[in-house]
Enzyme design. Structure first.
Site, PDB file in Angstrom:
ATOM      1  CB  CYS A 174      -0.718   0.086   1.259  1.00  0.00           C
ATOM      2  SG  CYS A 174      -2.078  -1.392   1.158  1.00  0.00           S
ATOM      3  CB  THR A 204      10.322   7.748  -1.699  1.00  0.00           C
ATOM      4  OG1 THR A 204       9.974   9.011  -2.004  1.00  0.00           O
ATOM      5  CG2 THR A 204      11.842   7.453  -1.485  1.00  0.00           C
ATOM      6  N   GLY A 238       7.932   2.440  -4.019  1.00  0.00           N
ATOM      7  CA  GLY A 238       8.609   2.052  -5.376  1.00  0.00           C
ATOM      8  C   GLY A 238       9.849   1.270  -4.997  1.00  0.00           C
ATOM      9  CB  ALA A 252      12.359 -16.035   2.450  1.00  0.00           C
ATOM     10  CD  GLU A 257      15.465  -2.562  11.474  1.00  0.00           C
ATOM     11  OE1 GLU A 257      15.920  -1.541  11.946  1.00  0.00           O
ATOM     12  OE2 GLU A 257      15.646  -3.782  12.459  1.00  0.00           O
ATOM     13  CB  ILE A 309      20.827   1.432  10.471  1.00  0.00           C
ATOM     14  CG1 ILE A 309      21.696   2.641   9.836  1.00  0.00           C
ATOM     15  CG2 ILE A 309      21.713   0.876  11.701  1.00  0.00           C
ATOM     16  CD1 ILE A 309      22.137   3.579  10.602  1.00  0.00           C
ATOM     17  CD  GLU A 360       8.836  11.583   7.132  1.00  0.00           C
ATOM     18  OE1 GLU A 360       7.813  10.930   7.223  1.00  0.00           O
ATOM     19  OE2 GLU A 360       9.960  10.838   7.063  1.00  0.00           O
ATOM     20  CG  ASP A 375      11.391  11.500  11.074  1.00  0.00           C
ATOM     21  OD1 ASP A 375      10.375  10.767  10.733  1.00  0.00           O
ATOM     22  OD2 ASP A 375      12.443  11.411  10.983  1.00  0.00           O
ATOM     23  CE  LYS A 414      13.104   8.330  11.280  1.00  0.00           C
ATOM     24  NZ  LYS A 414      13.923   9.312  10.392  1.00  0.00           N
TER      25      LYS A 414
HETATM   26  N1  LIG Z   1      11.258   8.512   2.204  1.00  0.00           N
HETATM   27  C1  LIG Z   1      12.088   8.081   2.843  1.00  0.00           C
HETATM   28  O1  LIG Z   1      13.370   7.990   2.969  1.00  0.00           O
HETATM   29  C2  LIG Z   1      11.590   7.074   4.235  1.00  0.00           C
HETATM   30  C3  LIG Z   1      10.306   7.144   4.592  1.00  0.00           C
HETATM   31  N2  LIG Z   1       9.719   6.554   5.550  1.00  0.00           N
HETATM   32  C4  LIG Z   1       8.359   6.526   5.711  1.00  0.00           C
HETATM   33  O2  LIG Z   1       7.686   5.655   4.762  1.00  0.00           O
HETATM   34  C5  LIG Z   1       6.216   6.191   4.347  1.00  0.00           C
HETATM   35  C6  LIG Z   1       6.293   6.656   3.002  1.00  0.00           C
HETATM   36  O3  LIG Z   1       7.142   7.485   2.716  1.00  0.00           O
HETATM   37  P1  LIG Z   1       7.418   7.879   1.324  1.00  0.00           P
HETATM   38  O4  LIG Z   1       7.510   6.760   0.512  1.00  0.00           O
HETATM   39  O5  LIG Z   1       8.544   8.779   1.271  1.00  0.00           O
HETATM   40  O6  LIG Z   1       6.161   8.791   0.696  1.00  0.00           O
HETATM   41  P2  LIG Z   1       5.651   9.113  -0.521  1.00  0.00           P
HETATM   42  O7  LIG Z   1       4.747  10.325  -0.623  1.00  0.00           O
HETATM   43  O8  LIG Z   1       6.743   9.162  -1.560  1.00  0.00           O
HETATM   44  O9  LIG Z   1       4.650   7.770  -0.757  1.00  0.00           O
HETATM   45  C7  LIG Z   1       3.348   7.772  -0.491  1.00  0.00           C
HETATM   46  C8  LIG Z   1       2.722   6.858  -1.271  1.00  0.00           C
HETATM   47  O10 LIG Z   1       1.161   6.448  -0.975  1.00  0.00           O
HETATM   48  C9  LIG Z   1       0.309   6.660  -1.862  1.00  0.00           C
HETATM   49  N3  LIG Z   1      -0.825   7.196  -1.226  1.00  0.00           N
HETATM   50  C10 LIG Z   1      -1.195   8.120  -0.526  1.00  0.00           C
HETATM   51  N4  LIG Z   1      -2.589   8.308   0.021  1.00  0.00           N
HETATM   52  C11 LIG Z   1      -3.108   6.796  -0.554  1.00  0.00           C
HETATM   53  C12 LIG Z   1      -4.221   6.239  -0.553  1.00  0.00           C
HETATM   54  N5  LIG Z   1      -5.447   6.753   0.104  1.00  0.00           N
HETATM   55  N6  LIG Z   1      -4.368   5.111  -0.947  1.00  0.00           N
HETATM   56  C13 LIG Z   1      -3.411   4.579  -1.637  1.00  0.00           C
HETATM   57  N7  LIG Z   1      -2.106   4.747  -1.950  1.00  0.00           N
HETATM   58  C14 LIG Z   1      -1.815   6.241  -1.111  1.00  0.00           C
HETATM   59  C15 LIG Z   1       0.634   7.812  -2.905  1.00  0.00           C
HETATM   60  O11 LIG Z   1       0.231   7.768  -3.844  1.00  0.00           O
HETATM   61  C16 LIG Z   1       2.372   7.385  -2.921  1.00  0.00           C
HETATM   62  O12 LIG Z   1       2.511   6.520  -3.759  1.00  0.00           O
HETATM   63  C17 LIG Z   1       6.092   6.942   5.393  1.00  0.00           C
HETATM   64  O13 LIG Z   1       5.598   6.585   6.551  1.00  0.00           O
HETATM   65  C18 LIG Z   1       7.342   7.642   5.846  1.00  0.00           C
HETATM   66  O14 LIG Z   1       7.462   8.191   7.074  1.00  0.00           O
HETATM   67  C19 LIG Z   1      10.454   5.879   6.350  1.00  0.00           C
HETATM   68  C20 LIG Z   1      11.911   5.854   6.403  1.00  0.00           C
HETATM   69  C21 LIG Z   1      12.441   6.596   5.213  1.00  0.00           C
HETATM   70  N1  LIG Z   2      12.227  11.865   6.617  1.00  0.00           N
HETATM   71  C1  LIG Z   2      13.068  11.073   7.250  1.00  0.00           C
HETATM   72  C2  LIG Z   2      13.077   9.738   6.302  1.00  0.00           C
HETATM   73  C3  LIG Z   2      13.449   8.491   7.146  1.00  0.00           C
HETATM   74  O1  LIG Z   2      12.978   8.251   8.330  1.00  0.00           O
HETATM   75  C4  LIG Z   2      14.409  11.418   7.056  1.00  0.00           C
HETATM   76  O2  LIG Z   2      14.691  12.361   6.604  1.00  0.00           O
HETATM   77  O3  LIG Z   2      15.367  10.570   7.972  1.00  0.00           O
HETATM   78 NA    NA Z   3      16.310   0.572  10.419  1.00  0.00          NA
END
Ligand SMILES: NC(=O)C1=CN([C@@H]2O[C@H](COP(=O)(O)OP(=O)(O)OC[C@H]3O[C@@H](n4cnc5c(N)ncnc54)[C@H](O)[C@@H]3O)[C@@H](O)[C@H]2O)C=CC1
Ligand SMILES: N[C@@H](CC=O)C(=O)O
Ligand code: NA
Length: 432
Positions: A9, A13, A16, A33, A127, A134, A188, A199, A203
């Protein structure tokens, strides 16, 4: 063994990246696995140009994934507290395991989510939620399981560390670097979560809970961001042999645990001081092992997907094993009662930058104010005004003192007739 079917879901980022890692490394992943892991369905609001979903079913309705009877594991990568929470609780209610990268959700609603998962006999893995790639949750929960953890401290926001590094190394403007971090997919959805420390507080809340066996208590985490750090302070820190890093710190003391996120000056000689850019680093001190340090990318598609997929592999290995209890965060009946210290009771050393109009006698007045409150000075730098109409600066490093006393001293310094504006204060830690 029967393949494991996952539903993703969110295909942004992290979603994908997760899709691509699961597809590209499918053979290695299946070998590790002990069974194939198949992406059965994806739910997303927006297509991702970096992902070729091929013949995988794509829907824009998350309920299709949650209610898909074929799916064993739901991977929640939407973010936020609303739809993400519905996805996680809905998946649990349908008897599915969950993997999420959503630290906001775990830090704030974790207790409710883990209770629901326990009741259903499923697991919620996260994780990727802390320090991206990490494996820090695994390190604390498994690798350091023998230890009484004394303290931990970390750079746990990649965006913030990227901004501070670019400001120091290239003199770049805060807003300009933040924009780049957003373009790179580090930030974020609401970037104030990154720059105001929220954020990192999410964590740290999770890390402290696992490390000490205490409840998730985000609301008690003292949170200060990096938006007030100036180029001047970065330069003076350098001059004093320190770096400014945005740290999450938690220490177990006699009177309670501190839980705090704020800019921190640390000696340049500490390895963590050299952890730059989007890298994260977490130091953990355990009574048996001593100091340990974990470094790696804290944000971005690949590193975060690495952690998400590792959780999926862990689940695939264990979910059908007989008598395998769901491992959910903490065993609730063992949660320790603890007191989280208010920031006023926390003791640290300090960097102070005081702007003064006329230096004559000011230093003596400042020294008196500090000594009356038992605050010892470790180092002083004085800077002459850069232009005729400019102010002079007094920069001080102090010994450790309880924050309440420092607050009183700062108020008194700000009341001196020659002090201009507010005193800048940055907490200083030696991390030893
Ligand atoms: N970007 C990063 O480097 C990191 C992100 N995270 C966490 O991962 C999660 C996702 O972050 P990102 O991938 O950066 O966000 P993003 O904004 O790039 O992706 C969010 C996705 O959710 C989809 N979406 C939104 N509302 C929706 C709905 N109602 N139904 C179906 N799809 C829906 C969007 O179309 C998009 O594909 C967040 O909780 C973020 O805090 C955690 C670690 C690192
Ligand atoms: N927005 C967060 C994404 C990873 O948790 C960060 O910059 O560390
Ligand atoms: Na981690």
């Amino acid at each position: 063994m029967k393949p494991v079917k996952v539903g993703i879901c969110g295909l942004g980022t992290v979603g994908g990246g997760t899709f691509n890692v699961l597809s590209k490394n499918a053979n290695d992943i299946a070998r590790r696995a002990g069974r194939e892991i198949i992406i059965a369905q994806v739910a997303t609001r927006h297509p991702n140009p970096n992902v070729d979903t091929g013949d995988v079913a794509v829907t824009d309705n998350v309920m299709d994934v949650i209610n898909n009877p074929e799916i064993d594991i739901v991977i929640e990568l939407i973010g936020g507290y609303t739809i993400a929470k519905e996805v996680v609780l809905g998946a649990i209610a349908n008897g599915k395991h969950v993997v999420t990268a959503n630290k906001a959700l775990i830090a704030v609603h974790g207790a409710e989510i883990f209770a629901a998962a326990e009741a259903k006999g499923v697991s919620v893995m996260y994780e990727a939620a802390v320090a991206g790639g990490i494996p820090i949750i695994k390190a604390i929960r498994e690798g350091l399981a023998a230890n009484r953890i004394n303290w931990l401290a970390g750079i746990i926001n990649g965006t913030g560390n990227f901004i501070l590094t670019e400001m120091r190394d290239k003199g770049r403007d805060f807003a300009d670097v933040l924009k780049e971090a957003q373009e790179l997919g580090y930030a974020e959805a609401d970037p104030t979560f990154d720059v105001e420390g929220i954020d990192a507080a999410h964590k740290l809340t999770i890390l402290a809970s696992i490390a000490y066996g205490i409840p998730l208590q985000f609301e008690r985490c003292y949170t200060e961001g990096i938006s007030k750090i100036t180029q001047e302070d970065v330069e003076y820190a350098d001059e004093l042999g320190y770096r400014i890093k945005h740290l999450g710190i938690s220490r177990r003391g006699e009177n309670g645990i501190d839980l705090r996120v704020h800019p921190t000056m640390i000696p340049v000689a500490r390895p963590i001081a050299k952890v730059d850019g989007v890298l994260n680093a977490v130091m953990v001190n355990g009574d048996a092992v001593g100091d340990t340090l974990y470094v790696g990318a804290g944000a971005g598609a690949g590193p975060t997907a690495s952690a998400v997929v590792a959780d999926v592999i862990d689940l695939a290995r264990t979910m059908d094993a007989p008598a395998t209890a769901a491992v959910n965060h903490l065993a609730f009946d063992t949660i320790e009662k603890t007191y989280v210290l208010p920031i006023e009771d926390v003791e640290t050393a300090y960097y102070l930058r005081i702007q003064v109009q006329d230096k004559t006698g000011v230093l003596a007045s400042v020294a008196t104010i500090l000594s009356e409150r038992g605050i010892n000075i470790e180092a002083i730098i004085q800077k002459e005004p850069k232009a005729e109409d400019d102010v002079a600066q007094i920069i001080l490093l102090t010994h450790r003192i309880v924050e309440r006393d420092m607050n009183a001293a700062i108020l008194a310094i700000e009341s001196l007739p020659s002090t201009v504006g507010e005193v800048t204060r940055i907490r200083v830690e030696q991390l030893d």
